[in-house]
Design a protein around this motif. Structure first.
Motif, PDB file in Angstrom:
ATOM      1  N   SER A  18       0.827  -1.210   0.000  1.00  0.00           N
ATOM      2  CA  SER A  18       0.000   0.000   0.000  1.00  0.00           C
ATOM      3  C   SER A  18       0.860   1.258   0.000  1.00  0.00           C
ATOM      4  CB  SER A  18      -0.928   0.000   1.218  1.00  0.00           C
ATOM      5  OG  SER A  18      -0.167  -0.161   2.420  1.00  0.00           O
ATOM      6  N   PRO A  19       1.614   1.519  -1.074  1.00  0.00           N
ATOM      7  CA  PRO A  19       2.404   2.743  -1.147  1.00  0.00           C
ATOM      8  C   PRO A  19       1.515   3.982  -1.282  1.00  0.00           C
ATOM      9  CG  PRO A  19       2.442   1.613  -3.252  1.00  0.00           C
ATOM     10  CD  PRO A  19       1.754   0.694  -2.291  1.00  0.00           C
ATOM     11  N   PHE A  20       2.068   5.143  -0.999  1.00  0.00           N
ATOM     12  CA  PHE A  20       1.309   6.390  -1.104  1.00  0.00           C
ATOM     13  C   PHE A  20       0.856   6.681  -2.534  1.00  0.00           C
ATOM     14  CE2 PHE A  20       1.571   7.147   3.129  1.00  0.00           C
ATOM     15  CZ  PHE A  20       1.758   8.439   3.587  1.00  0.00           C
ATOM     16  N   LEU A  21       1.673   6.311  -3.514  1.00  0.00           N
ATOM     17  CA  LEU A  21       1.356   6.480  -4.939  1.00  0.00           C
ATOM     18  C   LEU A  21       1.100   7.935  -5.336  1.00  0.00           C
ATOM     19  CD1 LEU A  21      -0.862   3.398  -5.964  1.00  0.00           C
ATOM     20  CD2 LEU A  21       1.481   3.926  -6.664  1.00  0.00           C
ATOM     21  N   LEU A  22       1.877   8.843  -4.788  1.00  0.00           N
ATOM     22  CA  LEU A  22       1.831  10.223  -5.255  1.00  0.00           C
ATOM     23  C   LEU A  22       2.751  10.366  -6.464  1.00  0.00           C
ATOM     24  CD1 LEU A  22       2.018  12.561  -2.124  1.00  0.00           C
ATOM     25  CD2 LEU A  22       0.011  11.929  -3.454  1.00  0.00           C
ATOM     26  N   ASP A  23       2.248  10.945  -7.540  1.00  0.00           N
ATOM     27  CA  ASP A  23       3.084  11.275  -8.686  1.00  0.00           C
ATOM     28  C   ASP A  23       3.763  12.613  -8.414  1.00  0.00           C
ATOM     29  OD1 ASP A  23       2.696   9.286 -10.886  1.00  0.00           O
ATOM     30  OD2 ASP A  23       0.591   9.790 -10.532  1.00  0.00           O
ATOM     31  N   ILE A  24       5.085  12.624  -8.349  1.00  0.00           N
ATOM     32  CA  ILE A  24       5.809  13.856  -8.043  1.00  0.00           C
ATOM     33  C   ILE A  24       6.516  14.350  -9.302  1.00  0.00           C
ATOM     34  CG2 ILE A  24       7.594  14.931  -6.632  1.00  0.00           C
ATOM     35  CD1 ILE A  24       5.034  14.002  -5.117  1.00  0.00           C
ATOM     36  N   GLU A  25       6.190  15.570  -9.673  1.00  0.00           N
ATOM     37  CA  GLU A  25       6.820  16.183 -10.844  1.00  0.00           C
ATOM     38  C   GLU A  25       7.949  17.117 -10.455  1.00  0.00           C
ATOM     39  OE1 GLU A  25       5.047  17.689 -14.925  1.00  0.00           O
ATOM     40  OE2 GLU A  25       4.538  19.092 -13.307  1.00  0.00           O
ATOM     41  N   SER A  26       7.775  17.832  -9.355  1.00  0.00           N
ATOM     42  CA  SER A  26       8.814  18.765  -8.911  1.00  0.00           C
ATOM     43  C   SER A  26       8.694  18.969  -7.405  1.00  0.00           C
ATOM     44  CB  SER A  26       8.692  20.110  -9.642  1.00  0.00           C
ATOM     45  OG  SER A  26       7.461  20.742  -9.318  1.00  0.00           O
ATOM     46  N   ALA A  27       9.738  19.547  -6.841  1.00  0.00           N
ATOM     47  CA  ALA A  27       9.753  19.838  -5.399  1.00  0.00           C
ATOM     48  C   ALA A  27      10.539  21.111  -5.166  1.00  0.00           C
ATOM     49  CB  ALA A  27      10.367  18.682  -4.628  1.00  0.00           C
ATOM     50  N   GLU A  28      10.082  21.896  -4.220  1.00  0.00           N
ATOM     51  CA  GLU A  28      10.743  23.161  -3.911  1.00  0.00           C
ATOM     52  C   GLU A  28      10.408  23.538  -2.479  1.00  0.00           C
ATOM     53  OE1 GLU A  28      13.370  25.881  -5.722  1.00  0.00           O
ATOM     54  OE2 GLU A  28      12.185  24.435  -6.856  1.00  0.00           O
ATOM     55  N   GLY A  29      11.424  23.810  -1.679  1.00  0.00           N
ATOM     56  CA  GLY A  29      11.188  24.237  -0.306  1.00  0.00           C
ATOM     57  C   GLY A  29      10.467  23.171   0.495  1.00  0.00           C
ATOM     58  N   VAL A  30       9.304  23.510   1.017  1.00  0.00           N
ATOM     59  CA  VAL A  30       8.528  22.596   1.854  1.00  0.00           C
ATOM     60  C   VAL A  30       7.508  21.805   1.018  1.00  0.00           C
ATOM     61  CG1 VAL A  30       7.055  22.496   3.940  1.00  0.00           C
ATOM     62  CG2 VAL A  30       8.823  24.216   3.764  1.00  0.00           C
ATOM     63  N   TYR A  31       7.451  22.077  -0.290  1.00  0.00           N
ATOM     64  CA  TYR A  31       6.348  21.537  -1.086  1.00  0.00           C
ATOM     65  C   TYR A  31       6.802  20.545  -2.158  1.00  0.00           C
ATOM     66  CZ  TYR A  31       3.475  25.130   1.064  1.00  0.00           C
ATOM     67  OH  TYR A  31       2.802  25.898   1.979  1.00  0.00           O
ATOM     68  N   LEU A  32       5.934  19.537  -2.369  1.00  0.00           N
ATOM     69  CA  LEU A  32       6.032  18.613  -3.497  1.00  0.00           C
ATOM     70  C   LEU A  32       4.877  18.924  -4.443  1.00  0.00           C
ATOM     71  CD1 LEU A  32       6.588  15.261  -1.530  1.00  0.00           C
ATOM     72  CD2 LEU A  32       8.327  16.864  -2.324  1.00  0.00           C
TER      73      LEU A  32
END
Length: 394
Positions: A18-32
């Motif tokens: 049961s992974p989180f399965l978030l698609d991450i395109e970019s990250a900056e500072g405190v945010y994905l």
């Protein structure tokens, strides 16, 4: 399910059903950020890694400068390179005098493997004392000294001559004897749910190791790099280990670990046998450049000075009658509830509302918060409002 999820689930080895399965395109500072434009506030720093936030510009610049020079050129320990040299100079300048020699590796678990080997090689002994509730990594040696039997039993037999005692129990320190090669301990037990020992206990532990000649290893892979308000957690207790291990936040987002000791002790790995510990990618110049920049950010932006106040702000805003206990030091939190089911619902609810929290492997009725040290007051307030709403919805 979209194509990227199919690839992730079918072509990449899974660690859970049961992974989180978030698609991450970019990250900056405190945010994905996801491809569909949604953003998530990362309150766990990628499980301890992004302590100065994601893609800090100073770290990115240091990486680019090193890329323009060279990447890997030789296995660890053969060529002289400015990047690992600079990191060693920076790290040892921030540590007590006896912690003056660094061995750079690729991860936290490898740092602990190297530390265990060094303790056995230097003392000529084989017994290791570890602690119930401990987590030191997932390779065989590190798993052997970790406390979660459920995670271990399928991989036995593990390292022999490992003895376990209870954390923060002074009367059990008599288990450490002149047969003990090393004692490996997290100054703040992380995966056990942020367990903080007494000052007297830490001093008694140091004294016992000194009296018996046992090597005291502090695993600061989670608690180091400013997480507790000090660069390393052992500074809260006025004791110094014989070997220090660090990783996670050290690289500012790139993979690197280190075990650090005295030059005299480290010399034991150079003979009988020669190459007592070896690594191809340890001391990678790009990772070392990122790590050196990370340490400079912590110092130049005076991040340690704000950690305790930010931790107190979180604690004040998270007060709720459903919470059984908040265990905290600096920005290292375990928020405890009656059941693991409550924790699961809170983590899921927060995720739906764009706040990433996480659980502990060995403390299922608590969830963790360990945000970037440079999180703003507004972000603290916003995230705590979401968490409290999630608790209200139970």
């Amino acid at each position: 399910m979209n194509f990227s999820h199919n690839t992730f689930l079918d072509k990449l080895a899974q660690t859970t059903s049961s992974p989180f399965l978030l698609d991450i395109e970019s990250a900056e500072g405190v945010y994905l950020h996801t491809p569909d434009g949604k953003k998530y506030m990362d309150l766990i720093s990628g499980v301890g890694v992004s302590a100065i936030g994601h893609r800090h510009p100073y770290v990115i610049n240091a990486i680019k400068e090193q890329l323009d020079k060279h990447m890997h050129v030789m296995v660890y320990g053969e060529f002289v390179q400015s990047s690992p040299n600079m990191l060693a100079e920076t790290l040892t300048s921030l540590l007590p005098e006896q912690l003056n020699c660094c061995y750079f590796v690729n991860s936290g678990t490898e740092a602990n493997e190297g530390a265990l080997k060094l303790a056995k090689r230097f003392t000529g002994r084989s017994e290791i004392i570890a602690f119930r509730g401990a987590y030191h990594g997932s390779t065989h040696g590190s798993l052997s000294v970790s406390g979660n039997e459920y995670k271990k039993f399928a991989f036995r037999p593990l390292l022999p001559d490992v003895r376990f005692i209870n954390f923060n129990k002074i009367d059990e320190l008599d288990a450490i004897t002149d047969q003990t090669a090393g004692v490996i301990v997290e100054p703040i037990q992380g995966d056990a749910g942020v367990r903080i020992p007494d000052q007297a206990y830490m001093q008694a532990l140091r004294d016992k190791c000194t009296a018996t000649g046992a090597i005291l290893i502090f695993d600061e892979i989670q608690s180091g790099m400013g997480r507790t308000g000090k660069l390393f957690a052992f500074e809260h207790f006025n004791v110094v280990p014989d070997i220090l291990t660090t990783a996670k936040a050290l690289g500012g987002g790139l993979p690197i670990g280190a075990f650090i000791s005295s030059h005299d002790m480290m010399q034991a790995l150079t003979h009988d046998p020669m190459l007592g510990h070896i690594t191809t990618f340890g001391g990678n110049p790009v990772c070392c450049a990122a790590a050196n920049a990370t340490l400079e950010v912590i110092e130049n932006e005076r991040l340690l000075e704000g950690v305790e106040a930010k931790g107190q702000r979180f604690e004040e805003l998270l007060q709720h009658p459903r919470i059984k206990e908040i265990r905290r030091i600096g920005l290292f939190f375990a928020i405890e509830f009656e059941t693991a089911d409550e924790v699961s619902k809170i983590v899921s609810s927060c995720l739906e509302k764009g706040i990433i929290t996480f659980w502990f492997l060995s403390c299922p009725n608590s969830f963790r918060i360990a945000p970037p040290l440079n999180i703003s007051d507004a972000e603290i307030t916003k995230s705590c409002n979401v968490i409290r709403a999630a608790i209200d919805s139970l």
